[in-house]
Design an enzyme around this catalytic site. Structure first.
Site, PDB file in Angstrom:
ATOM      1  CG  HIS A   1     -13.131  54.328 -20.558  1.00 50.34           C
ATOM      2  ND1 HIS A   1     -13.775  55.416 -20.071  1.00 50.34           N
ATOM      3  CD2 HIS A   1     -13.510  53.292 -19.781  1.00 50.34           C
ATOM      4  CE1 HIS A   1     -14.505  55.071 -19.017  1.00 50.34           C
ATOM      5  NE2 HIS A   1     -14.370  53.786 -18.823  1.00 50.34           N
TER       6      HIS A   1
HETATM    7  C1  UD1 Z   1     -12.797  49.572 -15.967  1.00 55.72           C
HETATM    8  C2  UD1 Z   1     -14.238  49.435 -15.489  1.00 55.72           C
HETATM    9  C3  UD1 Z   1     -15.044  50.636 -15.953  1.00 55.72           C
HETATM   10  C4  UD1 Z   1     -14.398  51.933 -15.561  1.00 55.72           C
HETATM   11  C5  UD1 Z   1     -12.966  51.952 -16.063  1.00 55.72           C
HETATM   12  C6  UD1 Z   1     -12.268  53.227 -15.656  1.00 55.72           C
HETATM   13  C7  UD1 Z   1     -15.061  47.112 -15.392  1.00 55.72           C
HETATM   14  C8  UD1 Z   1     -15.942  46.129 -16.032  1.00 55.72           C
HETATM   15  N1  UD1 Z   1     -14.869  48.252 -16.059  1.00 55.72           N
HETATM   16  O1  UD1 Z   1     -12.816  49.505 -17.377  1.00 55.72           O
HETATM   17  O2  UD1 Z   1     -16.341  50.578 -15.371  1.00 55.72           O
HETATM   18  O3  UD1 Z   1     -15.124  53.016 -16.113  1.00 55.72           O
HETATM   19  O4  UD1 Z   1     -12.291  50.818 -15.516  1.00 55.72           O
HETATM   20  O5  UD1 Z   1     -10.974  53.277 -16.092  1.00 55.72           O
HETATM   21  O6  UD1 Z   1     -14.594  46.871 -14.308  1.00 55.72           O
HETATM   22  N2  UD1 Z   1      -5.103  48.562 -18.847  1.00 55.72           N
HETATM   23  C9  UD1 Z   1      -3.821  48.991 -18.736  1.00 55.72           C
HETATM   24  N3  UD1 Z   1      -3.391  49.445 -17.517  1.00 55.72           N
HETATM   25  C10 UD1 Z   1      -4.211  49.478 -16.432  1.00 55.72           C
HETATM   26  C11 UD1 Z   1      -5.521  49.013 -16.570  1.00 55.72           C
HETATM   27  C12 UD1 Z   1      -5.972  48.578 -17.774  1.00 55.72           C
HETATM   28  O7  UD1 Z   1      -3.060  48.988 -19.671  1.00 55.72           O
HETATM   29  O8  UD1 Z   1      -3.750  49.904 -15.361  1.00 55.72           O
HETATM   30  C13 UD1 Z   1      -5.579  48.066 -20.147  1.00 55.72           C
HETATM   31  C14 UD1 Z   1      -5.607  46.573 -20.154  1.00 55.72           C
HETATM   32  O9  UD1 Z   1      -4.871  46.101 -21.206  1.00 55.72           O
HETATM   33  C15 UD1 Z   1      -7.068  46.194 -20.303  1.00 55.72           C
HETATM   34  C16 UD1 Z   1      -7.739  47.481 -20.733  1.00 55.72           C
HETATM   35  O10 UD1 Z   1      -6.888  48.548 -20.387  1.00 55.72           O
HETATM   36  O11 UD1 Z   1      -7.261  45.187 -21.224  1.00 55.72           O
HETATM   37  C17 UD1 Z   1      -9.056  47.625 -20.039  1.00 55.72           C
HETATM   38  O12 UD1 Z   1      -8.917  47.531 -18.617  1.00 55.72           O
HETATM   39  P1  UD1 Z   1     -10.059  46.861 -17.692  1.00 55.72           P
HETATM   40  O13 UD1 Z   1      -9.740  47.009 -16.266  1.00 55.72           O
HETATM   41  O14 UD1 Z   1     -10.388  45.522 -18.218  1.00 55.72           O
HETATM   42  O15 UD1 Z   1     -11.332  47.703 -17.985  1.00 55.72           O
HETATM   43  P2  UD1 Z   1     -11.505  49.260 -18.226  1.00 55.72           P
HETATM   44  O16 UD1 Z   1     -11.865  49.442 -19.647  1.00 55.72           O
HETATM   45  O17 UD1 Z   1     -10.367  50.034 -17.661  1.00 55.72           O
END
Ligand code: UD1
Length: 373
Positions: A205
């Site tokens: 991811h």
């Molecule tokens: C975050 C952490 C990363 C961790 C990862 C584990 C930061 C900078 N990054 O990254 O260190 O390894 O979590 O999962 O804090 N989304 C959903 N549903 C959710 C959460 C996210 O659909 O419940 C989608 C959103 O559209 C978002 C994307 O996933 O744009 C990324 O989510 P985000 O929390 O920004 O960062 P992660 O890539 O999950």
């Protein structure tokens, strides 16, 4: 002593759970759990509260997704209100996600002490958002709890005082050891029709692997070769799911098609899993391919070969003593590492010092005595 504990994203829950459990044993500690809502999907959040028997958050900030600046700023605005209202003596943040740095920054500006659990880890790669979060959080934290020796060296080099650094062990491993037996009751292997040691588990991811189409395609080419050697199971992270759609990758890699069940398909994609199902899948895998941070540590303790799709790691003890191998995003190196894991049944590994299930108890003892000073 009033302590605010912060969680926000998936890798935080298993780190805060043993701390809360330990604090509840001490009548002099009043705990409050704040969930920023950085992760909000049921399987990125709620499932973990159930699996880990975490108390329902006292406060839910409901921030959700957004750009880094938006997410960090929104958390700060909402978390400040909580701190002004509650006036805790201490805020505990764990790990390196955006919620970690946002809440630490908010607390320090209000003169509230901060404990950072899992401090001092450095990949020395500032293009990783987590590295920035780690550097900033450590710079403003009062108590730095570290999981491995390398972290102490890093913190001392950055000018932190020796008496702020505490080698307490690994709270995430506290959770793993506590739940290993319980995870055996998971039906996940049966429901995916998998046999012990006859599949590879994949997590993928990280922006550096999936946000760049060329890099992502190269990794998928490697996986296309690997799935012909061993079944690959992949709980898909929401970020990666979006990128598969955005780059229209299913036409080039039909094995990514959702819902395909023919026998030839040795690539099983599932929704993100809860803690216990994932722990069971990891424990029984032949090898794990990952770009996560914590999984490098969990596989080390489980003795399962870990092939890390990154060029660096902030957790060097998993290489020196554990089962971890770094292969970057290079197609051939990924394939070669899997072939090697298929040759040997067991990885020779040592469990790092103090990864023994008692980290949370050490941390709480230290905090109780330090906060009295
Ligand atoms: C975050 C952490 C990363 C961790 C990862 C584990 C930061 C900078 N990054 O990254 O260190 O390894 O979590 O999962 O804090 N989304 C959903 N549903 C959710 C959460 C996210 O659909 O419940 C989608 C959103 O559209 C978002 C994307 O996933 O744009 C990324 O989510 P985000 O929390 O920004 O960062 P992660 O890539 O999950």
């Amino acid at each position: 002593m009033k302590i605010v504990n912060v969680v926000g994203a998936r890798p935080n829950y298993m780190k805060i759970a043993p701390l809360i459990e330990e604090m509840e044993k001490h009548a002099e500690i009043e705990t409050l759990l704040v969930h920023t809502g950085q992760h909000y999907d049921e399987n990125m959040s709620k499932l973990f509260f159930e699996d880990l028997s975490l108390p329902k958050p006292d406060v839910y900030l409901g921030i959700g997704s957004g750009t880094h600046a938006f997410q960090t700023a929104q958390i700060m605005i909402e978390f400040e209100k909580v701190l002004v209202r509650e006036r805790p003596d201490l805020v505990i943040v764990v790990g390196d996600v955006n919620s970690t740095v946002a809440c630490a920054l908010t607390a320090t500006k209000l003169g509230i002490k901060i404990a950072h659990v899992e401090a001092g880890l450095r990949s020395f790669d500032r293009s990783m958002p987590e590295e920035i979060n780690r550097l900033l959080t450590d710079a403003i934290s009062d108590f730095l709890f570290i999981t491995e020796k390398s972290a102490e060296d890093n913190l001392l080099k950055e000018g932190k005082a020796r008496d702020q650094i505490f080698f307490a062990g690994n709270v995430m491993i506290d959770t793993l050891l506590k739940n290993k037996e319980k995870a055996r009751q998971s039906q996940i292997l049966d429901s995916l029709k998998l046999r012990r040691r006859e599949y590879a588990l994949l997590t993928l991811h990280r922006p550096s692997n999936v946000d760049d189409e060329q890099i992502f395609v190269d990794i998928l080419k490697a996986l296309d070769v690997i799935r012909r050697k061993i079944t690959v199971v992949y709980p898909v992270h929401p970020r990666t799911k979006k990128k598969i759609e955005e780059f229209k990758l299913t036409s080039q890699f039909p094995f990514l098609e959702a819902g395909r069940t023919d026998d030839e398909k040795r690539f099983i994609m599932v929704e993100p899993l809860g803690y216990l199902d994932f722990l069971q899948l990891m424990s029984q895998a032949r090898c794990v391919l990952t770009d996560s941070g914590g999984i490098q540590e969990e596989t080390t303790v489980l003795g399962i070969p870990c092939i890390t799709l990154r060029h660096n790691t902030e957790r060097p003890v998993t290489i020196d003593q554990g089962t971890n191998t770094l292969v970057g995003a290079d197609r051939q190196r990924i394939i070669d590492a899997v072939c090697k894991a298929l040759e040997y049944d067991n990885a020779a590994a040592k469990v790092p010092v103090k990864w023994d299930g008692s980290a949370a108890s050490r941390i709480v003892q230290i905090l109780l005595s330090e906060m009295k000073k």
